[in-house]
Design a protein around this motif. Structure first.
Motif, PDB file in Angstrom:
ATOM      1  N   PHE A  90       0.824  -0.765  -0.105  1.00 18.21           N
ATOM      2  CA  PHE A  90      -0.046   0.389  -0.575  1.00 18.21           C
ATOM      3  C   PHE A  90       1.100   1.299  -0.008  1.00 18.21           C
ATOM      4  O   PHE A  90       2.093   1.713   0.560  1.00 18.21           O
ATOM      5  CB  PHE A  90      -0.960   0.061   1.446  1.00 18.21           C
ATOM      6  N   LYS A  91      -0.121   1.888  -0.354  1.00 16.86           N
ATOM      7  CA  LYS A  91       0.954   4.101  -0.703  1.00 16.86           C
ATOM      8  C   LYS A  91       0.475   4.389   1.103  1.00 16.86           C
ATOM      9  O   LYS A  91      -0.831   4.495   1.011  1.00 16.86           O
ATOM     10  CB  LYS A  91       0.729   4.922  -1.509  1.00 16.86           C
ATOM     11  N   ASP A  92       1.359   5.000   1.428  1.00 12.51           N
ATOM     12  CA  ASP A  92       0.595   5.473   3.044  1.00 12.51           C
ATOM     13  C   ASP A  92       1.988   6.462   2.959  1.00 12.51           C
ATOM     14  O   ASP A  92       2.885   6.718   2.548  1.00 12.51           O
ATOM     15  CB  ASP A  92       1.081   4.421   4.062  1.00 12.51           C
ATOM     16  N   GLY A  93       1.068   8.058   3.394  1.00 12.82           N
ATOM     17  CA  GLY A  93       2.602   8.983   4.063  1.00 12.82           C
ATOM     18  C   GLY A  93       2.018   9.750   2.506  1.00 12.82           C
ATOM     19  O   GLY A  93       2.857  10.814   2.469  1.00 12.82           O
ATOM     20  N   THR A  94       1.061   9.653   2.270  1.00 15.92           N
ATOM     21  CA  THR A  94       0.746  10.841   0.856  1.00 15.92           C
ATOM     22  C   THR A  94       0.482  11.751   0.803  1.00 15.92           C
ATOM     23  O   THR A  94       1.249  13.034   0.082  1.00 15.92           O
ATOM     24  CB  THR A  94      -0.489  10.073  -0.012  1.00 15.92           C
ATOM     25  N   ALA A  95       0.078  12.561   2.584  1.00 17.79           N
ATOM     26  CA  ALA A  95       0.093  14.324   2.900  1.00 17.79           C
ATOM     27  C   ALA A  95       1.245  14.382   3.631  1.00 17.79           C
ATOM     28  O   ALA A  95       1.157  15.435   5.101  1.00 17.79           O
ATOM     29  CB  ALA A  95      -0.722  14.370   3.703  1.00 17.79           C
ATOM     30  N   ASN A  96       2.464  14.216   3.311  1.00 17.15           N
ATOM     31  CA  ASN A  96       3.540  14.006   3.750  1.00 17.15           C
ATOM     32  C   ASN A  96       3.791  15.532   3.252  1.00 17.15           C
ATOM     33  O   ASN A  96       3.815  16.283   2.665  1.00 17.15           O
ATOM     34  CB  ASN A  96       4.858  13.403   3.034  1.00 17.15           C
ATOM     35  N   ILE A  97       4.193  16.195   4.086  1.00 18.31           N
ATOM     36  CA  ILE A  97       5.387  18.213   3.654  1.00 18.31           C
ATOM     37  C   ILE A  97       6.335  17.887   2.476  1.00 18.31           C
ATOM     38  O   ILE A  97       6.474  16.939   2.548  1.00 18.31           O
ATOM     39  CB  ILE A  97       6.313  18.024   5.696  1.00 18.31           C
ATOM     40  N   GLN A 154     -10.808   8.701  -6.634  1.00 17.89           N
ATOM     41  CA  GLN A 154     -10.073   7.347  -7.954  1.00 17.89           C
ATOM     42  C   GLN A 154      -8.706   7.778  -8.192  1.00 17.89           C
ATOM     43  O   GLN A 154      -8.173   7.149  -9.260  1.00 17.89           O
ATOM     44  CB  GLN A 154     -10.829   8.762  -9.322  1.00 17.89           C
ATOM     45  N   ARG A 155      -8.409   9.068  -7.121  1.00 17.67           N
ATOM     46  CA  ARG A 155      -6.711   8.978  -7.504  1.00 17.67           C
ATOM     47  C   ARG A 155      -6.466   8.987  -5.842  1.00 17.67           C
ATOM     48  O   ARG A 155      -6.773   9.911  -5.132  1.00 17.67           O
ATOM     49  CB  ARG A 155      -6.173   9.941  -8.614  1.00 17.67           C
ATOM     50  N   GLU A 156      -4.816   8.416  -5.804  1.00 17.39           N
ATOM     51  CA  GLU A 156      -3.962   8.922  -5.009  1.00 17.39           C
ATOM     52  C   GLU A 156      -4.002  10.231  -3.848  1.00 17.39           C
ATOM     53  O   GLU A 156      -4.190  10.651  -2.737  1.00 17.39           O
ATOM     54  CB  GLU A 156      -2.305   8.582  -5.322  1.00 17.39           C
ATOM     55  N   HIS A 157      -4.187  11.240  -4.726  1.00 18.98           N
ATOM     56  CA  HIS A 157      -4.284  12.389  -4.642  1.00 18.98           C
ATOM     57  C   HIS A 157      -5.392  13.306  -3.768  1.00 18.98           C
ATOM     58  O   HIS A 157      -5.568  14.844  -4.493  1.00 18.98           O
ATOM     59  CB  HIS A 157      -2.871  13.538  -4.829  1.00 18.98           C
ATOM     60  N   ASP A 158      -6.465  12.739  -4.387  1.00 23.11           N
ATOM     61  CA  ASP A 158      -7.534  13.752  -4.356  1.00 23.11           C
ATOM     62  C   ASP A 158      -7.723  13.849  -2.979  1.00 23.11           C
ATOM     63  O   ASP A 158      -7.490  12.464  -2.060  1.00 23.11           O
ATOM     64  CB  ASP A 158      -8.736  12.338  -4.983  1.00 23.11           C
ATOM     65  N   GLN A 159      -8.636  14.377  -2.572  1.00 24.21           N
ATOM     66  CA  GLN A 159      -8.631  15.280  -1.067  1.00 24.21           C
ATOM     67  C   GLN A 159      -9.732  13.934  -0.161  1.00 24.21           C
ATOM     68  O   GLN A 159     -10.712  13.050  -0.920  1.00 24.21           O
ATOM     69  CB  GLN A 159      -9.572  16.026  -0.653  1.00 24.21           C
ATOM     70  N   ALA A 172      -4.935   8.965  10.921  1.00 24.37           N
ATOM     71  CA  ALA A 172      -3.190   9.444  11.435  1.00 24.37           C
ATOM     72  C   ALA A 172      -3.855  10.763  10.063  1.00 24.37           C
ATOM     73  O   ALA A 172      -2.609  11.469  10.353  1.00 24.37           O
ATOM     74  CB  ALA A 172      -2.759   8.248  10.589  1.00 24.37           C
ATOM     75  N   HIS A 173      -4.790  11.193   9.176  1.00 21.51           N
ATOM     76  CA  HIS A 173      -4.693  12.761   8.909  1.00 21.51           C
ATOM     77  C   HIS A 173      -4.906  13.630   9.849  1.00 21.51           C
ATOM     78  O   HIS A 173      -5.800  13.612  10.893  1.00 21.51           O
ATOM     79  CB  HIS A 173      -5.957  12.233   8.243  1.00 21.51           C
TER      80      HIS A 173
END
Length: 421
Positions: free
Chosen positions: A240-247, A313-318, A333-334
């Motif tokens: 899985f992808k995790d930490g998409t909202a990283n600084i 639909q996409r990883e960076h969608d809110q 975690a958000h």
């Protein structure tokens, strides 16, 4: 590269100064002076322009924090053996000179070959002919440097211990191994070539022989987070992808708000630095691999194929956090679920063989930087440890916290100078 001035030329190595009679004392020699070969400072956060290039060593902040995350890691925690403050200062000065050389792609001291044949070389040599590979070396100071386990103030630093350099609480589910936790000093070596990273730690350990000893270390591969979040986030060992909202490493305002220690935070010697939390997280891979796809996606709150938040639909969608289960990792975690708490993640996957029972010893070596763990990692981890569905499949088995001093400004500066001068 332009010619060096007299002040910039490397000074003679200790081996050259002591000659044949003292050749055996040269084991720790690394007295190559001069400035880093790379032009600029580590305040720059973009990756090196060319593949295998050098990341600037000098700057207001240490490289290896906001720097674009490299592919490989060698992390080492050290126990300080000496009680002599002068020896500690000398060690940090030698480490700084060696780090400036290695991150620029130069050998330590006189190098691995060409010196006195009857004495050990200044450099271990396994990086001969290799590019710098964006090597960064980031040093940190653990609680034991300020007061050891026996309550001794060995170096007169107790009064300078930052208030945020706390003893991390025991979180629910922790099964910490003391042999993989703590440390007086740490060095994080990141590079795109694993041999370059290992070479760096090996040379620093060799230089420190007799004054420091490696307490524990960890090799990492497959970065699991990114400081360039506009790109796709790498996958962890669970797929899985995790930490998409990283600084982002280029988000100056975000770094100032969440990562760098400011003048109002204090102490003065740490301004421009940060705090590093390291956690070795064992994944129960075999159990996870038997879970259904739906359960896996519910645990994370993400689609496994694209990494998109559930319902998107996409990883960076809110993300729509309410569309996820209350126990979903992303939801818990958000930042929107935690009063805006953000940490800068630089984690890596690891695989260390098997545990003797045929189970893969693998997981996440979690690294996070923040300006204060008391309102960063600690409350965030307390929430996750109590409610995260992921806890069924992971266990925290190693832990450490370090204060990360600011960067080395120039060739006359050294790691920890503001603290130890």
């Amino acid at each position: 590269m332009s010619e060096q001035t007299e002040e910039q030329r490397p000074s003679p190595s200790r081996r050259a100064l002591i000659g044949w009679g003292g050749a055996g004392l040269a084991l720790g020699a690394a007295a190559a002076g001069g400035v880093a070969a790379a032009v600029g400072t580590s305040d720059r956060t973009e990756p090196a322009a060319e593949s295998g290039g050098a990341v600037p060593f000098h700057g207001r902040h240490q490289a290896g924090i906001a720097t674009a995350v490299q592919d490989r890691l060698h992390f080492a925690a050290f126990d300080v053996l000496t009680d002599d403050r002068a020896e500690l200062v000398a060690l940090l000065k030698e480490w700084t000179k060696a780090a400036a050389a290695m991150t620029a792609g130069r050998p330590v001291g006189e190098g691995a070959v060409g010196g006195l044949a009857e004495a050990p070389p200044d450099d271990t040599g396994e990086a001969l002919g290799l590019k710098p590979s964006r090597l960064t070396l980031t040093v940190g100071f653990g609680p034991g440097l300020f007061e050891d386990a026996k309550g001794r103030d060995r170096f007169g630093l107790r009064k300078h211990r930052p208030k945020a350099l706390v003893d991390l609480p025991k979180f629910p589910g922790d099964n910490l191994d003391a042999a993989r936790s703590g440390g007086d000093l740490c060095v994080q070596a990141c590079a795109d070539d694993p041999q370059v990273a290992v070479h760096a730690i090996r040379n620093l350990a060799r230089i420190g022989m007799g004054n420091v000893a490696i307490r524990w270390s960890q090799l990492g591969f497959g970065k699991t987070s990114s400081t360039t979040p506009d790109a796709q986030t790498p996958r962890n060992m669970m797929g899985f992808k995790d930490g998409t909202a990283n600084i982002a490493g280029t988000d100056t305002a975000g770094l100032d708000k969440h990562v760098w220690v400011s003048e109002k935070d204090g102490p003065d010697w740490l301004v421009g630095g940060s705090y590093l939390v390291a956690r070795r997280i064992r994944m129960h891979i075999e159990t996870w691999d038997r879970a259904s796809l739906k359960e896996q996606e519910d645990v994370f709150g993400r689609d496994k194929a694209e990494g998109a938040p559930q319902g998107k639909q996409r990883e960076h969608d809110q993300p729509n956090l309410k569309a996820m289960l209350p126990t979903a990792h992303v939801r818990l975690a958000h930042p929107d679920s935690n009063g805006g708490i953000k940490i800068l993640r630089r984690g890596y996957s690891f695989t260390d063989g098997t545990d003797g029972l045929g189970r893969l010893d693998a997981g996440l070596f979690f690294i996070a930087y923040q300006r204060d763990v008391r309102d960063g990692f600690v409350p965030l981890q307390q929430r996750l440890a109590a409610h995260d569905a992921l806890n069924e499949y992971i266990q925290h088995v190693g832990s450490a916290l370090f204060a990360i001093p600011p960067g080395v400004r120039d060739a006359d500066d050294w790691w920890g100078r503001a603290l130890l001068s």
